[in-house]
Design an enzyme around this catalytic site. Structure first.
Site, PDB file in Angstrom:
ATOM      1  N   CYS A  25      -8.228 -10.616   1.149  1.00 19.67           N
ATOM      2  CA  CYS A  25      -8.263 -10.220   2.558  1.00 19.67           C
ATOM      3  C   CYS A  25      -8.409 -11.442   3.460  1.00 19.67           C
ATOM      4  CB  CYS A  25      -9.421  -9.253   2.811  1.00 19.67           C
ATOM      5  SG  CYS A  25      -9.512  -8.804   4.549  1.00 19.67           S
TER       6      CYS A  25
ATOM      7  N   CYS B 217     -15.457  -2.800   0.246  1.00 17.60           N
ATOM      8  CA  CYS B 217     -14.068  -3.105   0.604  1.00 17.60           C
ATOM      9  C   CYS B 217     -13.563  -4.215  -0.308  1.00 17.60           C
ATOM     10  CB  CYS B 217     -13.978  -3.513   2.060  1.00 17.60           C
ATOM     11  SG  CYS B 217     -14.648  -5.173   2.334  1.00 17.60           S
TER      12      CYS B 217
ATOM     13  N   LYS C  23      -5.472   7.186  12.491  1.00 17.76           N
ATOM     14  CA  LYS C  23      -5.896   7.725  11.200  1.00 17.76           C
ATOM     15  C   LYS C  23      -6.341   9.178  11.311  1.00 17.76           C
ATOM     16  CE  LYS C  23      -7.228   3.257   9.407  1.00 17.76           C
ATOM     17  NZ  LYS C  23      -8.319   2.427   8.852  1.00 17.76           N
TER      18      LYS C  23
ATOM     19  N   LYS D  68      -3.215   1.177  15.037  1.00 17.64           N
ATOM     20  CA  LYS D  68      -3.214   2.125  13.922  1.00 17.64           C
ATOM     21  C   LYS D  68      -3.821   3.470  14.340  1.00 17.64           C
ATOM     22  CE  LYS D  68      -5.925  -0.743  11.530  1.00 17.64           C
ATOM     23  NZ  LYS D  68      -6.864  -1.323  10.555  1.00 17.64           N
TER      24      LYS D  68
ATOM     25  N   CYS E 222     -13.908  -1.425   6.629  1.00 17.57           N
ATOM     26  CA  CYS E 222     -12.968  -0.741   5.729  1.00 17.57           C
ATOM     27  C   CYS E 222     -13.640   0.173   4.716  1.00 17.57           C
ATOM     28  CB  CYS E 222     -12.097  -1.768   5.014  1.00 17.57           C
ATOM     29  SG  CYS E 222     -11.096  -2.729   6.164  1.00 17.57           S
TER      30      CYS E 222
ATOM     31  N   CYS F 267     -16.582  -8.143   6.260  1.00 14.24           N
ATOM     32  CA  CYS F 267     -16.519  -8.472   7.689  1.00 14.24           C
ATOM     33  C   CYS F 267     -16.795  -7.187   8.470  1.00 14.24           C
ATOM     34  CB  CYS F 267     -15.149  -9.080   8.045  1.00 14.24           C
ATOM     35  SG  CYS F 267     -13.878  -7.860   8.394  1.00 14.24           S
TER      36      CYS F 267
ATOM     37  N   ARG G   6       0.859  -1.191   0.000  1.00 15.07           N
ATOM     38  CA  ARG G   6       0.000   0.000   0.000  1.00 15.07           C
ATOM     39  C   ARG G   6       0.891   1.235   0.000  1.00 15.07           C
ATOM     40  NH1 ARG G   6      -3.627  -0.102   5.165  1.00 15.07           N
ATOM     41  NH2 ARG G   6      -4.966  -1.565   4.049  1.00 15.07           N
TER      42      ARG G   6
ATOM     43  N   ARG H 289      -1.363   6.546   9.819  1.00 16.59           N
ATOM     44  CA  ARG H 289      -1.485   6.021   8.447  1.00 16.59           C
ATOM     45  C   ARG H 289      -1.588   7.163   7.436  1.00 16.59           C
ATOM     46  NH1 ARG H 289      -3.686   0.767   8.450  1.00 16.59           N
ATOM     47  NH2 ARG H 289      -2.847  -0.378  10.223  1.00 16.59           N
TER      48      ARG H 289
END
Ligand code: SRM
Ligand code: SF4
Length: 567
Positions: A430, A424, A207, A205, A473, A469, A72, A141
């Site tokens: 994934c 997503c 953001k 993480k 995302c 899930c 990414r 991120r």
């Protein structure tokens, strides 16, 4: 004291994110890396994955999983030069699976990179000044910023802030360059001190997003930290500060939940980087390091209380935050089509279904964008809705760009539901997917658009998001309609988010398959067409007419389910 999560030890012993990655890359007998190192590669923007379509068959044949890597990029504000786009396209074709994937955080993912291709891929990108540092991992991120090209000067200010924050919060470690570009030295380098993060980086993480009202294309309430630009006299006078947003949860675990961020004050533009640094440090010191499921800032805010967190932050700032200023959001989606500046400079926003840049018969999306990039003009701005803006096309070049877009099927209009749909990635790459998403949502939207036409809603814009899930995302819990995967072919349906992205939705029905989703939503479209108040949005209508509870934050998300959903 609660025992720290094992990842804390991996980070602490990693010699500033080096671990054994360099050695693992040299091992030809496996397509994988050592397990601990797969935690560290995330800090370098790289995930180890396997092809889940092949998993069962390879298991039966007692073969190693079909390992490959997802990489990414770090692209603050989503802004690329044409040359950078071309470099990414070359890497996608030559070193990955022949596609590029635009993400909900304004960057590009490459899927299917074999271990031996990782270094050449990153080196090719680095030659165009691109990198994947901190695109994943327990650090800040990719910083996202409005991609709205219609207000050029303001967009430039927001993008510049994204860049400044991203640079300021980069890890100090040189491990990325050492491992992927220069070749790791034989003798281990001295690990660098990390002045902002420390030896164990963040608990999880982190953001950051920058929005410019009235456009909430970044979904500013979905992130650990958000900045809402307040425009006065044609300039950004400062930013309202939003903290504690986040989407991820786990099915059946009510102490995990999505949360819409809270506006806690206002800062002048010159203070925004300091605010970002201090919120990161606050989370570094107060975040949960025992359970990764509760380690995001949203849980710190819920545990300590918003007022306490605001007081902690103000105590760390040279000047406390001022009272928040008024703002209004009107939409989260992009506006596909052309926009022109008074001097003839043009921008075109392209709808890219689920962000997948791929060449298909009649619609050669990747080849078309390569052809435009080959002109060497304008900028390529990735949007948080997985779309792409070709901005700043010089006067006189619009017709050439338009012809290339038409020749590659890139100007085909999309219906209002499809334009406002996000899925997503999910299967097959994934590792956390419970159900399809990117490969299924287009088909579902076709069926739902037919029901909208039947109901007389052919021109109505409604936001719909799907994830494979509950991790969130595609930021599903802020959409008017969300479908969240439970098992193959089975989804939970959430309703009642705001079109403006300002309110969470709520569980409406459990475990629906395709036919049931179309039947339930089709019925609601009929009811909406017949019973809506003037100007009433679908998400607002279901709250009023279906008694879906309005949800603001946190634990309330799981409370008061309608009886039929809870059954
Ligand atoms: Fe995400 C994990 C894809 C945006 C919440 N996300 C993943 C992983 C890496 C799966 C994994 O950990 O093994 C997925 C890789 C799939 C693949 O094959 O590519 C993945 N996330 C994506 C992308 C590509 C979705 C997309 O289709 O665009 C987005 C890439 C963003 C980027 O460029 O950096 C993406 N992920 C998001 C967002 C939206 C956002 O950031 O605006 C969220 C919700 C916001 C939030 O973080 O709360 C999000 N991803 C998660 C979570 C849940 C985190 C949590 O707090 O619970 C996970 C799982 C985890 O971290 O354990 C996750
Ligand atoms: Fe994977 Fe779940 Fe994220 Fe979709 S929401 S990409 S299935 S982690």
């Amino acid at each position: 004291m609660t025992k720290p999560h094992p990842n804390e030890t991996i980070k602490a012993n990693s010699r500033a994110l080096r671990g054994g990655i360099a050695e693992g890359l040299r091992r030809p007998e496996t397509g994988a890396l050592a397990e601990d190192d797969t935690q560290l590669t995330k800090f370098h923007g790289i995930y180890q994955q396997d092809d889940r379509d092949l998993r069962a068959e390879r298991g039966r044949q007692k073969m190693e999983k079909a390992f490959s890597f997802m990489a990414r990029l770090r692209v603050p504000g989503g802004v690329l030069t044409p040359a950078q786009f071309l470099a990414a396209a070359r890497v996608g074709r030559q070193r990955a699976n022949g596609t590029l994937r635009l993400t909900t955080r304004q960057t590009i993912q490459f899927h299917g990179i074999l271990k031996g291709n990782l270094r050449p891929a990153l080196q090719a990108l680095h030659a165009e000044l691109l990198d994947s540092i901190a695109a994943c991992g327990d650090v800040n991120r990719n910083v996202i910023a409005t991609a709205d090209p219609w207000r050029r000067a303001l967009h430039a200010e927001a993008a510049a802030l994204a860049d400044a924050i991203a640079s300021h919060l980069l890890p100090a470690s040189r491990a990325w360059h050492e491992i992927w570009i220069d070749g790791a030295p034989l003798h281990a380098a001295e690990p660098e001190p990390e002045p902002i993060y420390g030896r164990t980086y963040l608990p999880r993480k982190f953001k950051i997003a920058i929005a410019l009202p009235p456009h909430n294309d970044v979904d500013v309430f979905a992130h650990d930290l958000g900045f809402i630009g307040i425009v006065e006299d044609g300039r950004i006078a400062g930013y309202n500060v939003v903290i504690g947003g986040g989407m991820g949860m786990t099915h059946g675990e009510p102490d995990t939940f999505p949360r819409a961020g809270d506006v806690i004050g206002f800062c002048p533009p010159g203070q925004a980087v300091a605010v970002a640094e201090q919120v990161v440090i606050l989370q570094r010191d107060h975040g949960d390091r025992a359970s990764r499921k509760h380690a995001r800032l949203k849980y710190t805010v819920e545990r300590l209380g918003l007022d306490h967190v605001r007081a902690l932050l103000n105590a760390r700032l040279a000047t406390p935050l001022a009272p928040a200023r008024p703002y209004v959001f009107t939409a989260t989606g992009d506006r596909p089509g052309w926009a022109a500046e008074p001097d003839g400079t043009a921008h075109v926003t392209l709808f890219i279904e689920n962000g997948r840049l791929v060449d298909r018969p009649g619609r050669a999306v990747l080849a078309g964008l390569e052809a435009v990039a080959g002109l060497g003009i304008g900028r390529f701005v990735l949007t948080p809705n997985q779309n792409l803006v070709i901005a700043d096309i010089p006067p006189g070049r619009r017709a050439t760009v338009a012809a290339l877009l038409a020749a590659h099927g890139l100007d085909t209009p999309a219906g209002p539901l499809r334009r406002n749909a996000i899925a997503c990635v999910a299967l097959p790459t994934c590792g956390l997917a419970l159900a399809e998403s990117e490969r299924y949502l287009p088909e579902l939207v076709t069926a739902l658009e037919a029901r909208m036409v039947r109901a007389g809603l052919a021109e109505d814009e409604i936001t719909i998001r799907m994830t494979g899930c509950p991790n969130g995302c595609a930021r599903p819990y802020l959409a008017e309609i969300a479908l969240v995967g439970r098992a193959p072919g089975t989804y939970n349906l959430y309703l009642g988010g705001a079109f403006q992205g300002t309110r969470l939705n709520k569980l409406y029905r459990r475990d629906l398959g395709h036919d049931a989703i179309v039947a339930v939503l089709g019925g609601l479209f009929d009811a909406y067409a017949a019973g809506r108040a003037p100007g009433e949005r679908f998400g607002d209508f279901v709250i009023r007419a279906e008694h879906v509870q309005e949800t603001t934050a946190g634990r309330l998300f799981h409370a008061d389910l309608p009886a039929e959903a809870a059954a």
